[in-house]
Scaffold this motif. Structure first.
Motif, mmCIF file in Angstrom:
data_model
loop_
_atom_site.group_PDB
_atom_site.id
_atom_site.type_symbol
_atom_site.label_atom_id
_atom_site.label_comp_id
_atom_site.label_asym_id
_atom_site.label_seq_id
_atom_site.Cartn_x
_atom_site.Cartn_y
_atom_site.Cartn_z
ATOM 1 N N MET A 218 -6.735 2.055 -7.673
ATOM 2 C CA MET A 218 -5.522 1.762 -6.908
ATOM 3 C C MET A 218 -5.640 2.273 -5.479
ATOM 4 S SD MET A 218 -3.902 -0.014 -8.966
ATOM 5 C CE MET A 218 -2.384 -0.248 -8.044
ATOM 6 N N ALA A 219 -6.293 3.420 -5.294
ATOM 7 C CA ALA A 219 -6.513 3.934 -3.932
ATOM 8 C C ALA A 219 -7.405 2.984 -3.151
ATOM 9 C CB ALA A 219 -7.137 5.327 -3.990
ATOM 10 N N THR A 220 -8.400 2.424 -3.840
ATOM 11 C CA THR A 220 -9.293 1.455 -3.199
ATOM 12 C C THR A 220 -8.521 0.213 -2.778
ATOM 13 O OG1 THR A 220 -11.105 2.226 -4.597
ATOM 14 C CG2 THR A 220 -11.404 0.101 -3.490
ATOM 15 N N ILE A 221 -7.673 -0.279 -3.671
ATOM 16 C CA ILE A 221 -6.868 -1.471 -3.373
ATOM 17 C C ILE A 221 -5.931 -1.213 -2.200
ATOM 18 C CG2 ILE A 221 -5.042 -2.991 -4.256
ATOM 19 C CD1 ILE A 221 -6.349 -2.670 -7.031
ATOM 20 N N ALA A 222 -5.252 -0.059 -2.222
ATOM 21 C CA ALA A 222 -4.326 0.277 -1.132
ATOM 22 C C ALA A 222 -5.059 0.335 0.201
ATOM 23 C CB ALA A 222 -3.653 1.619 -1.427
ATOM 24 N N SER A 223 -6.256 0.909 0.188
ATOM 25 C CA SER A 223 -7.040 1.022 1.423
ATOM 26 C C SER A 223 -7.409 -0.349 1.975
ATOM 27 C CB SER A 223 -8.320 1.823 1.153
ATOM 28 O OG SER A 223 -8.017 3.107 0.674
ATOM 29 N N ILE A 224 -7.846 -1.222 1.092
ATOM 30 C CA ILE A 224 -8.224 -2.575 1.518
ATOM 31 C C ILE A 224 -7.018 -3.311 2.097
ATOM 32 C CG2 ILE A 224 -9.002 -4.829 0.699
ATOM 33 C CD1 ILE A 224 -10.730 -3.331 -1.352
ATOM 34 N N LEU A 225 -5.862 -3.159 1.463
ATOM 35 C CA LEU A 225 -4.654 -3.832 1.943
ATOM 36 C C LEU A 225 -4.242 -3.313 3.322
ATOM 37 C CD1 LEU A 225 -2.483 -4.017 -1.320
ATOM 38 C CD2 LEU A 225 -3.842 -5.824 -0.245
ATOM 39 N N VAL A 226 -4.358 -2.007 3.521
ATOM 40 C CA VAL A 226 -4.030 -1.431 4.829
ATOM 41 C C VAL A 226 -4.959 -1.982 5.907
ATOM 42 C CG1 VAL A 226 -4.066 0.687 6.200
ATOM 43 C CG2 VAL A 226 -2.974 0.678 3.967
ATOM 44 N N LEU A 227 -6.246 -2.084 5.593
ATOM 45 C CA LEU A 227 -7.214 -2.612 6.556
ATOM 46 C C LEU A 227 -6.923 -4.079 6.871
ATOM 47 C CD1 LEU A 227 -10.409 -0.906 5.111
ATOM 48 C CD2 LEU A 227 -9.377 -0.453 7.340
ATOM 49 N N PRO B 182 0.809 -1.229 0.000
ATOM 50 C CA PRO B 182 0.000 0.000 0.000
ATOM 51 C C PRO B 182 0.835 1.270 0.000
ATOM 52 C CG PRO B 182 -0.179 -1.163 2.101
ATOM 53 C CD PRO B 182 0.500 -2.084 1.159
ATOM 54 N N LEU B 183 1.995 1.257 0.674
ATOM 55 C CA LEU B 183 2.867 2.432 0.657
ATOM 56 C C LEU B 183 3.342 2.714 -0.762
ATOM 57 C CD1 LEU B 183 4.464 4.656 2.084
ATOM 58 C CD2 LEU B 183 6.294 2.980 2.495
ATOM 59 N N THR B 184 3.713 1.665 -1.479
ATOM 60 C CA THR B 184 4.156 1.820 -2.868
ATOM 61 C C THR B 184 3.041 2.389 -3.741
ATOM 62 O OG1 THR B 184 5.654 -0.072 -2.624
ATOM 63 C CG2 THR B 184 5.118 0.629 -4.866
ATOM 64 N N ILE B 185 1.830 1.871 -3.563
ATOM 65 C CA ILE B 185 0.677 2.349 -4.337
ATOM 66 C C ILE B 185 0.390 3.815 -4.019
ATOM 67 C CG2 ILE B 185 -1.810 2.120 -4.685
ATOM 68 C CD1 ILE B 185 -1.484 -0.887 -4.200
ATOM 69 N N GLU B 186 0.417 4.161 -2.749
ATOM 70 C CA GLU B 186 0.105 5.532 -2.353
ATOM 71 C C GLU B 186 1.169 6.511 -2.837
ATOM 72 O OE1 GLU B 186 -2.545 4.552 1.644
ATOM 73 O OE2 GLU B 186 -0.466 5.200 1.854
ATOM 74 N N LEU B 187 2.424 6.126 -2.755
ATOM 75 C CA LEU B 187 3.484 7.005 -3.251
ATOM 76 C C LEU B 187 3.370 7.199 -4.753
ATOM 77 C CD1 LEU B 187 6.567 5.778 -1.172
ATOM 78 C CD2 LEU B 187 5.245 7.885 -0.868
ATOM 79 N N LYS B 188 3.004 6.144 -5.462
ATOM 80 C CA LYS B 188 2.808 6.258 -6.907
ATOM 81 C C LYS B 188 1.637 7.184 -7.205
ATOM 82 C CE LYS B 188 2.142 3.554 -11.125
ATOM 83 N NZ LYS B 188 1.976 2.187 -11.699
ATOM 84 N N GLY B 189 0.559 7.074 -6.396
ATOM 85 C CA GLY B 189 -0.601 7.940 -6.571
ATOM 86 C C GLY B 189 -0.264 9.398 -6.335
ATOM 87 N N LEU B 190 0.615 9.651 -5.368
ATOM 88 C CA LEU B 190 0.979 11.025 -5.050
ATOM 89 C C LEU B 190 1.821 11.670 -6.144
ATOM 90 C CD1 LEU B 190 1.817 10.644 -1.255
ATOM 91 C CD2 LEU B 190 -0.128 11.851 -2.238
ATOM 92 N N LYS C 258 -0.258 12.806 -11.687
ATOM 93 C CA LYS C 258 -1.160 13.954 -11.775
ATOM 94 C C LYS C 258 -2.614 13.530 -11.915
ATOM 95 C CE LYS C 258 2.237 17.082 -13.844
ATOM 96 N NZ LYS C 258 2.551 17.944 -15.020
ATOM 97 N N ASP C 259 -2.845 12.400 -12.585
ATOM 98 C CA ASP C 259 -4.218 11.968 -12.842
ATOM 99 C C ASP C 259 -4.631 10.773 -11.991
ATOM 100 O OD1 ASP C 259 -4.578 13.890 -14.852
ATOM 101 O OD2 ASP C 259 -3.526 12.627 -16.289
ATOM 102 N N ALA C 260 -3.956 10.576 -10.861
ATOM 103 C CA ALA C 260 -4.223 9.397 -10.035
ATOM 104 C C ALA C 260 -5.676 9.311 -9.608
ATOM 105 C CB ALA C 260 -3.319 9.408 -8.801
ATOM 106 N N HIS C 261 -6.291 10.454 -9.286
ATOM 107 C CA HIS C 261 -7.670 10.445 -8.800
ATOM 108 C C HIS C 261 -8.646 10.979 -9.831
ATOM 109 C CE1 HIS C 261 -5.272 10.971 -4.897
ATOM 110 N NE2 HIS C 261 -5.514 9.696 -5.074
ATOM 111 N N GLY C 262 -8.092 11.515 -10.912
ATOM 112 C CA GLY C 262 -8.969 12.047 -11.934
ATOM 113 C C GLY C 262 -9.484 10.986 -12.882
#
Length: 303
Positions: free
Chosen positions: A276-285, A256-264, A267-271
């Protein structure tokens, strides 16, 4: 005694949910307190998460008790010298403030609930709500930290030999709180790229802190020698090495850290999408739940 387990799966889930509820509230409240009205939606989501999680955690706790009806004894009595009694009352107060009072203020702004009795009288009183939010933040931190302190006071080497377990649990809880709010935002129809980006940034920082806390905990356990060092080896190379390295380190932290850093850095990570944010969140949980399970069970291997 080695290999005897007195605390089981349901308690691990209870510890996870207790930390998650506290972290959801103080994450949302702190985002609004320091980020202004732009972060109000994050605070609202965090507060709405509290009561359902607390209800499920209490059901699990009651089911785990040898005498379920004895649970009410903790609610109606207070023993200042009992950590269990202190924790029960902190959880009760947090449930009232963070799970009922603060969400009631937010419900006064919702179209479907704003005209309900009592609720409608709370409309427009943000200053009062924020006072309760500050109180809820304190109680939320105490609730999240209590799950680690509860184990640390037990005479078990992995839990009590050093003082870093509560820090690990608090960092883990904070990460799961951030992750749950991020998950809800990522699957909602109304996207909020700014909030999601800030949540990812905060979670990546917390994950690094959690990694450091894990490292310090294991290093100090090894340095303590004796049964403490044996307890550390249970996680590093023993019976719980696979759940620790795969479930906690890889799935719950590194990926999840790798996914989040890539998202940060995108530029269009959330657009363009939030998968990937959903996947990272599930993995953290999942990783947060594994932290409780591995430490609860792994800790009972060496006594």
């Amino acid at each position: 005694m080695e290999g005897t387990h007195y605390w089981h799966h349901l308690l691990a889930v209870y510890l996870f949910l207790g930390g998650l509820a506290g972290a959801c509230f103080y994450t949302g409240a702190l985002f609004e307190l320091f980020g202004g009205s732009r972060m109000k939606r994050v605070a609202k989501i965090g507060s709405y998460c509290v009561l359902p999680i607390i209800v499920v955690s209490l059901i699990i706790l009651v089911l785990d008790l040898a005498r379920p009806l004895y649970f009410w004894h903790f609610i109606i009595t207070f023993k200042p010298n009992s950590l269990m009694s202190q924790g029960t009352w902190v959880l009760t107060l947090f449930s009232i403030v963070g799970g009922v009072i603060v969400p009631a203020f937010f419900l006064s702004e919702e179209e479907k609930t704003k005209d309900l009795p009592i609720i409608k009288s709370l409309a427009g009183k943000d200053s009062i709500r924020k006072i309760f939010s500050v109180i809820g933040v304190i109680l939320g931190f105490l609730t999240a930290g209590y799950t680690g302190v509860l184990l640390a006071v037990k005479n078990v080497p992995m839990w009590s030999s050093v003082n870093w377990l509560p820090v690990v649990f608090l960092a883990s809880a904070s990460s799961t709180g951030l992750a749950l709010i991020l998950f809800i935002l990522s699957i909602s129809k109304k996207k909020d790229e700014l909030s999601m980006g800030l949540l990812e940034k905060a979670d990546s920082i917390v994950i690094v802190i959690e990694m450091l806390a894990f490292a310090i905990l294991l290093i100090t356990l090894n340095a303590a020698g004796g049964r403490a060092a044996e307890a550390a080896s249970v996680l590093l190379s023993g019976a719980y090495a696979i759940p620790f390295w795969i479930g906690i380190v890889t799935i719950g932290l590194v990926v999840p850290l790798t996914i989040e850093l890539k998202g940060l850095t995108s530029k269009d990570a959330h657009g363009k999408g939030t998968g990937m944010a959903t996947i990272a969140s599930i993995l953290v949980l999942l990783g947060g739940l594994m932290v409780r399970w591995v430490f609860l069970y792994g800790g009972q291997v060496v006594r």
